[in-house]
Design an enzyme around this catalytic site. Structure first.
Site, mmCIF file in Angstrom:
data_model
loop_
_atom_site.group_PDB
_atom_site.id
_atom_site.type_symbol
_atom_site.label_atom_id
_atom_site.label_comp_id
_atom_site.label_asym_id
_atom_site.label_seq_id
_atom_site.Cartn_x
_atom_site.Cartn_y
_atom_site.Cartn_z
ATOM 1 N N LYS A 53 25.013 53.154 50.093
ATOM 2 C CA LYS A 53 25.026 53.281 48.629
ATOM 3 C C LYS A 53 26.295 52.658 48.046
ATOM 4 C CE LYS A 53 21.853 57.113 48.843
ATOM 5 N NZ LYS A 53 21.578 58.527 48.922
ATOM 6 N N GLN A 97 24.750 63.802 48.082
ATOM 7 C CA GLN A 97 23.914 63.476 49.241
ATOM 8 C C GLN A 97 23.325 64.753 49.855
ATOM 9 O OE1 GLN A 97 23.171 60.273 50.295
ATOM 10 N NE2 GLN A 97 21.711 61.326 51.617
ATOM 11 N N ASP A 120 19.566 60.330 40.742
ATOM 12 C CA ASP A 120 18.552 60.595 41.773
ATOM 13 C C ASP A 120 17.248 61.071 41.123
ATOM 14 O OD1 ASP A 120 19.103 59.980 44.400
ATOM 15 O OD2 ASP A 120 20.241 61.819 44.793
#
Ligand code: NDP
Length: 283
Positions: A53, A97, A120
């Site tokens: 990422k 995460q 997200d």
């Protein structure tokens, strides 16, 4: 007949180029998109994901802030850090995460991220927006699947799409997006009776279960579009999906490979969401 492959690597490359151009435009106006990535603990797979990422962000000119927090970080400490990032004007996207250590309530953490920074797309505000067809961040994996269908010029209107898997991050949002595109949608899960019979009726199959070779050629109608979200390991440790690619490729009309399919598109859509978060902050 051999199915045409949908090349996720190539489409992700094009997507990154588009994001890079838009980021350059924003930068020329004095705004650099910023993405904060929080990693709690030292799960090896998560370490790899966050590295990707950060590298992807750098490639397109997005400023990324990677924070590695120790496994013993308390929930209160993590929530406090998220609150700080919510208030930080240089940060437009916040990603925590997953999975988190067991002593931390992941849902609570997700709900603490400001919805307009939830790149997200997991916050209940964004999930709700998707369900009722309002603008909001879409979860990267199903969003990437939709981009792949768009890329091959496939019209979903009136088609029967069968989603296998009903998680909050893949299966459910995938179903909402397909429905929004006017497909007739069936969602299957571990309690579905006659899975093969249901899947065989599909014009489009999205497999997202984490079960290797769950979708076999006898379950696929000739010419169907097969999107394989699964990320599993075969006996030799090689990455593979939920679809028995070796046989299904001779039955399907289109198919995504694993690796090189949904995975790279998932990564690319995070950049798209972060860009959109920054663009919204600029207006
Ligand atoms: P989850 O484990 O959260 O969900 C799996 C789903 O599959 C559940 O809804 C489960 O049903 C269903 N399922 C399990 N067994 C069966 C079965 N025999 N028949 C039908 N349905 C079944 O996984 P995720 O949604 O998070 O991920 C799914 C897969 O996608 C994994 O392999 C994951 O690694 C991969 N993935 C890949 C990404 C990428 O970028 N390529 C991104 C995210 C995930 P039930 O709800 O009843 O338990």
């Amino acid at each position: 007949m051999t199915a045409q492959r949908i090349d996720g690597n190539a489409l992700a490359r094009v997507t990154r180029e588009q994001v890079r151009a838009e980021v350059a435009t924003l930068k020329a106006r004095g705004l650099t998109p910023g993405l904060a990535v929080l990693l709690v603990g030292d799960d090896p797979a998560s370490q790899v994901y966050v590295r990707h990422k950060v590298a992807d962000s750098a490639e397109v000119g997005i400023h990324s802030l990677l924070e590695r927090l120790p496994a013993h970080t308390t929930q209160a400490e993590l929530l406090a850090r998220i609150e700080q990032l919510n208030a930080d004007r240089s940060i437009h996207g916040i990603l925590v995460q997953l999975p988190l250590p067991k002593h931390i309530d992941a849902q609570r953490v997700i709900e603490t991220i400001a919805p307009h920074k939830d790149v997200d797309g997991f916050h209940v505000a964004n999930a709700g927006a998707l369900a009722v067809g309002r603008p909001g961040f879409k979860p990267c994996t199903p969003y990437g699947c939709m981009k792949m269908l768009e890329h091959i010029g496939y019209s979903l209107r009136g088609k029967h799409a069968v989603v296998v898997g009903r998680s909050n991050i893949v299966g459910k949002p995938m179903a909402w997006m397909l429905l929004q595109a006017s497909a007739t949608v069936t969602v299957c899960h571990s309690a579905t009776a006659q899975l093969a019979t249901v899947v065989r009726q599909a014009d489009v199959i999205v497999a997202a279960t984490g079960i290797r070779n769950l979708i076999t050629a006898d379950m696929v109608a000739p010419g169907a579009v097969v999107i394989d979200v699964g990320m599993n390991r075969d006996d030799a440790g090689k990455l593979c999906g939920d679809v028995d690619f070796a046989t299904v490729q001779y039955k399907a009309g289109w198919i995504t490979p694993v690796p090189g399919g949904v995975g790279p598109m998932t990564r690319a859509m995070l950049l798209v969401n972060t860009l959109e978060a920054a663009q919204a902050a600029a207006t």
